[in-house]
Design an enzyme around this catalytic site. Structure first.
Site, PDB file in Angstrom:
ATOM      1  N   ARG A 323       0.854  -1.202   0.000  1.00 61.79           N
ATOM      2  CA  ARG A 323       0.000   0.000   0.000  1.00 61.79           C
ATOM      3  C   ARG A 323       0.883   1.243   0.000  1.00 61.79           C
ATOM      4  NH1 ARG A 323      -5.340  -1.682   2.253  1.00 61.79           N
ATOM      5  NH2 ARG A 323      -5.552  -3.642   1.141  1.00 61.79           N
ATOM      6  N   GLU A 325      -0.071   4.261   0.418  1.00 57.57           N
ATOM      7  CA  GLU A 325      -0.653   5.424   1.099  1.00 57.57           C
ATOM      8  C   GLU A 325       0.362   6.011   2.069  1.00 57.57           C
ATOM      9  OE1 GLU A 325      -4.194   3.640   2.726  1.00 57.57           O
ATOM     10  OE2 GLU A 325      -3.062   1.857   3.220  1.00 57.57           O
ATOM     11  N   ARG A 331      -0.783   2.105  12.905  1.00 53.44           N
ATOM     12  CA  ARG A 331      -1.346   0.827  12.437  1.00 53.44           C
ATOM     13  C   ARG A 331      -1.247   0.600  10.931  1.00 53.44           C
ATOM     14  NH1 ARG A 331      -7.687   1.263  12.159  1.00 53.44           N
ATOM     15  NH2 ARG A 331      -7.908   3.439  11.650  1.00 53.44           N
ATOM     16  N   HIS A 332      -0.552   1.490  10.219  1.00 60.07           N
ATOM     17  CA  HIS A 332      -0.405   1.316   8.771  1.00 60.07           C
ATOM     18  C   HIS A 332       1.040   1.059   8.387  1.00 60.07           C
ATOM     19  CE1 HIS A 332      -4.316   3.456   8.731  1.00 60.07           C
ATOM     20  NE2 HIS A 332      -4.541   2.635   7.716  1.00 60.07           N
ATOM     21  N   GLU A 473      -9.700  -1.887  13.484  1.00 66.07           N
ATOM     22  CA  GLU A 473     -10.060  -2.825  12.415  1.00 66.07           C
ATOM     23  C   GLU A 473      -8.948  -3.828  12.136  1.00 66.07           C
ATOM     24  OE1 GLU A 473     -10.992  -0.986   8.544  1.00 66.07           O
ATOM     25  OE2 GLU A 473     -10.129  -2.817   7.719  1.00 66.07           O
ATOM     26  N   SER A 476     -11.640  -6.731   6.838  1.00 65.52           N
ATOM     27  CA  SER A 476     -12.740  -6.209   6.025  1.00 65.52           C
ATOM     28  C   SER A 476     -13.280  -7.380   5.237  1.00 65.52           C
ATOM     29  CB  SER A 476     -12.229  -5.199   5.009  1.00 65.52           C
ATOM     30  OG  SER A 476     -12.240  -3.947   5.572  1.00 65.52           O
ATOM     31  N   ARG A 524      -1.563  -6.585  12.235  1.00 63.08           N
ATOM     32  CA  ARG A 524      -2.592  -5.940  13.072  1.00 63.08           C
ATOM     33  C   ARG A 524      -3.179  -6.920  14.082  1.00 63.08           C
ATOM     34  NH1 ARG A 524      -6.311  -1.702  10.171  1.00 63.08           N
ATOM     35  NH2 ARG A 524      -4.665  -0.462   9.224  1.00 63.08           N
TER      36      ARG A 524
HETATM   37  P1  ATP Z   1      -7.702   0.950   7.262  1.00 61.91           P
HETATM   38  O1  ATP Z   1      -9.091   1.537   7.230  1.00 61.91           O
HETATM   39  O2  ATP Z   1      -7.251   0.588   8.641  1.00 61.91           O
HETATM   40  O3  ATP Z   1      -6.707   1.775   6.511  1.00 61.91           O
HETATM   41  P2  ATP Z   1      -8.513  -0.655   5.055  1.00 61.91           P
HETATM   42  O4  ATP Z   1      -9.960  -0.478   5.182  1.00 61.91           O
HETATM   43  O5  ATP Z   1      -7.779   0.090   4.004  1.00 61.91           O
HETATM   44  O6  ATP Z   1      -7.792  -0.425   6.486  1.00 61.91           O
HETATM   45  P3  ATP Z   1      -8.579  -3.193   3.823  1.00 61.91           P
HETATM   46  O7  ATP Z   1      -8.112  -2.693   2.528  1.00 61.91           O
HETATM   47  O8  ATP Z   1      -9.976  -3.555   3.946  1.00 61.91           O
HETATM   48  O9  ATP Z   1      -8.183  -2.178   4.948  1.00 61.91           O
HETATM   49  O10 ATP Z   1      -7.609  -4.387   4.263  1.00 61.91           O
HETATM   50  C1  ATP Z   1      -8.005  -5.475   5.080  1.00 61.91           C
HETATM   51  C2  ATP Z   1      -7.156  -5.567   6.333  1.00 61.91           C
HETATM   52  O11 ATP Z   1      -5.782  -5.435   6.005  1.00 61.91           O
HETATM   53  C3  ATP Z   1      -7.388  -4.452   7.335  1.00 61.91           C
HETATM   54  O12 ATP Z   1      -8.479  -4.725   8.149  1.00 61.91           O
HETATM   55  C4  ATP Z   1      -6.090  -4.480   8.115  1.00 61.91           C
HETATM   56  O13 ATP Z   1      -6.064  -5.543   9.054  1.00 61.91           O
HETATM   57  C5  ATP Z   1      -5.092  -4.766   7.047  1.00 61.91           C
HETATM   58  N1  ATP Z   1      -4.496  -3.527   6.537  1.00 61.91           N
HETATM   59  C6  ATP Z   1      -5.019  -2.679   5.630  1.00 61.91           C
HETATM   60  N2  ATP Z   1      -4.177  -1.677   5.356  1.00 61.91           N
HETATM   61  C7  ATP Z   1      -3.095  -1.888   6.115  1.00 61.91           C
HETATM   62  C8  ATP Z   1      -1.854  -1.205   6.261  1.00 61.91           C
HETATM   63  N3  ATP Z   1      -1.577  -0.126   5.563  1.00 61.91           N
HETATM   64  N4  ATP Z   1      -0.939  -1.723   7.121  1.00 61.91           N
HETATM   65  C9  ATP Z   1      -1.209  -2.849   7.810  1.00 61.91           C
HETATM   66  N5  ATP Z   1      -2.339  -3.544   7.707  1.00 61.91           N
HETATM   67  C10 ATP Z   1      -3.286  -3.076   6.871  1.00 61.91           C
END
Ligand code: ATP
Length: 550
Positions: A323, A325, A331-332, A473, A476, A524
């Site tokens: 990712r 971002e 947590r990211h 979270e 998803s 996470r």
């Molecule tokens: P968030 O809202 O916390 O940014 P997201 O909605 O983008 O997460 P999803 O794309 O649905 O997350 O990804 C599913 C799961 O992957 C998340 O629930 C989380 O456990 C994990 N996850 C998502 N983005 C990240 C990240 N940048 N770093 C670590 N874990 C992540």
């Protein structure tokens, strides 16, 4: 391996280009003669050094009848030269039952404590276990004062072999995990660590309570910051808490596979180098792939769905997720381990929820019952309350969550996503009301990706959910759209160029079963199960917007 330099190393390229074949030969001959002289001088020097060392050793041997019981082991001895079939013990296995036995162990020299010329302690560590080794100079034990001196001169964190007899201490040992000692008979250093390490392990392993206690006593202890830890991660990983964290991580991954395999899921591996983006959006790392633009997969989403179209019924994947971002949060990460699953459903996405329910309850139970030592170890440095969860996971609707927050004084915009603060607050409220830290939460469509199936009676809602641990979270999930028409419509509504995902959409034209699935972030889960405050603590070598090494 040859010690000769590469042929072109000593001739500048311009000069080399200017000479003809003949002079090249002459130059080569002159060079090789020079090189031969240099090599001969080097060999002579090395031989003299070896002779000196041998003489010194002979002097020591003459002086010390036990000189063969200790020393530095030259690397050539451990160059896969021979197999001795010696039996090695694990530090963690040494207990009272081993008393009187002669054992052989290898570990990091965690502490070296000289007591006198005739006595010293060396604490050896293997992962989360430590044992105290005692050296007492005595002819009966084959231990000389020179041997004691050798041991006390070892640098901390050197790799050391100890052979000795297990004994029971007179009093309980406070500074080691094992309640036995080893009366050393032989001690060898396999690889010396530099005398001054960039991180002192004792400093890196302290709990907040220890800092506070020291401060109250007027003492200022060294704190090792997150960045320093990560810069020297191979040392930082040796702390007991870190040893435990990544063992827990391994267990979560393992249980994830085990449980899903037991439910007839098939493990798959989707590509991480892809043409279009995985889900749309800008959060991808772009790169060139043989001259064409590509990116790193931001999730296996489209591929796991295509595998369902491929007839596998139930699939899962454990793999890296990228990712881009710019999220500098606790947590990211920019790269994390995704635990993903996708499955056919007969009629309702609750079938997916049931799998998550069984899966996570089995993971939590397994950790609680079988990883006690690891959890206690983490707790010593980072105290946390055990996770509360129900045997049947709580499912909360969006309205119920919004209502609970409203009653507690937090207003959420209609159809809006919960921000981090609201999520955490909801987590606390759920814990108070339902006695669980683990719950599912249904979401409206506006905040969901294009492939999410809208709700049958209210298209403002989707058949999707998030799962939370301690108000954050971790999962998803959703039912997915399985018809090409609706997929194209939803992608267009979400501003995605359908041409970039044409092969994905096409796969739904050839017969696609109704299905749903979910994605979990491994780091996470571990972070939140252990209530750690930063995801960098649960990523072996984290990648975040600022960090690409080590
Ligand atoms: P968030 O809202 O916390 O940014 P997201 O909605 O983008 O997460 P999803 O794309 O649905 O997350 O990804 C599913 C799961 O992957 C998340 O629930 C989380 O456990 C994990 N996850 C998502 N983005 C990240 C990240 N940048 N770093 C670590 N874990 C992540």
């Amino acid at each position: 391996m040859s010690s000769e330099p590469p042929p072109s190393a000593s001739a500048p390229p311009a000069a080399a280009a200017a000479v003809d074949d003949m002079s090249t030969d002459l130059a080569a001959t002159t060079l090789s003669k020079k090189q031969a002289k240099k090599d001969a001088r080097k060999a002579e020097k090395a031989e003299k050094a070896a002779q000196r060392q041998q003489q010194q050793q002979q002097a020591v041997d003459a002086d010390d009848p036990f000189a063969s019981h200790y020393g530095d082991v030259p690397v050539e001895e451990i160059q896969s030269k021979a197999v001795s079939n010696r039996v090695w013990s694990q530090v963690g296995d040494l207990d009272a039952a081993a008393a009187g036995r002669t054992v052989l162990i290898r570990g990091f020299a965690q502490a070296i404590r000289p007591v006198s010329k005739k006595m010293a302690f060396v604490v050896l560590r293997q992962s989360m276990s430590t044992v105290q080794c005692v050296l007492v100079a005595s002819a009966n034990a084959g231990v000389s004062t020179q041997m004691v001196k050798f041991a006390t001169a070892l640098s901390k964190e050197s790799i050391v072999d100890v052979e000795g007899v297990v004994s029971l201490p007179k009093e309980p040992l406070k500074s080691t995990t094992q309640q036995v000692e080893i009366q050393v008979r032989k001690i060898y250093c396999i690889n010396r660590a530099v005398p001054t390490l960039p991180i002192n392990l004792e400093d890196a392993a302290r709990s907040e309570a220890e800092f506070e206690k020291a401060e109250q006593g007027g003492e200022k202890l060294v704190r090792v910051g997150q960045d320093t830890r990560l810069n020297y991660r191979s040392i930082d990983l040796r702390t007991p808490a870190n040893q435990a964290i990544f063992r827990i991580q391994c267990q979560v991954e393992n249980k994830f596979r085990e449980y899903l395999l037991s439910k007839d899921f098939v493990g798959i591996h989707s590509p991480k180098l892809i043409g279009g983006s995985s889900e749309g959006g800008a959060a991808v790392f772009k790169l060139m792939y043989n001259g064409q633009p590509a990116c790193l997969a931001q999730s296996p989403q489209l591929y796991k769905q295509m595998a369902i179209c491929g007839g596998y019924e139930r699939v899962f994947e454990v793999g890296p997720v990228f990712r881009a971002e710019n999220s500098n949060t606790h947590r990211h990460l920019c790269e994390f381990v995704g635990l993903d699953a996708e499955m056919e459903i007969k009629e309702h996405y609750f079938e997916v929820c049931d799998i998550i329910d069984g899966l996570f309850v089995s993971i939590f139970k397994h950790l609680t019952e079988n990883c006690k030592k690891e959890l206690e170890t983490i707790n010593r440095q980072y105290p946390f309350e055990p996770l509360k969860y129900l045997d049947k996971t709580l499912k909360l609707t969006y309205e119920e969550g919004i209502q609970m927050l409203k009653e507690a004084g937090t207003e959420i915009e209609p159809m809006g996503d919960l921000n981090t603060e609201a999520e955490k607050k909801l987590g606390r409220l759920v814990r108070e009301k339902f006695g669980t830290d683990f719950f599912m939460y249904r979401y409206p469509l506006a905040v969901r990706p294009f492939y999410t199936m809208p709700c049958y009676d209210n298209t403002a809602y989707s058949n999707s959910f998030d799962v939370f641990i301690r108000g954050e979270e971790i999962i998803s999930g959703a039912q997915r759209v399985h018809t090409p028409e609706l997929l194209t419509k939803r992608a267009t509504e979400c501003g995605i160029d359908v041409n970039t995902i044409s092969s994905y959409i096409e796969s739904f034209s050839y017969g696609a079963p109704p299905h749903g699935g979910f994605g979990v972030g491994l780091e996470r889960v571990v972070m939140l199960f252990c209530a750690l405050n930063n995801i960098r603590k649960t990523s072996l070598f984290p990648r975040d917007p600022q960090r690409l090494t080590p």
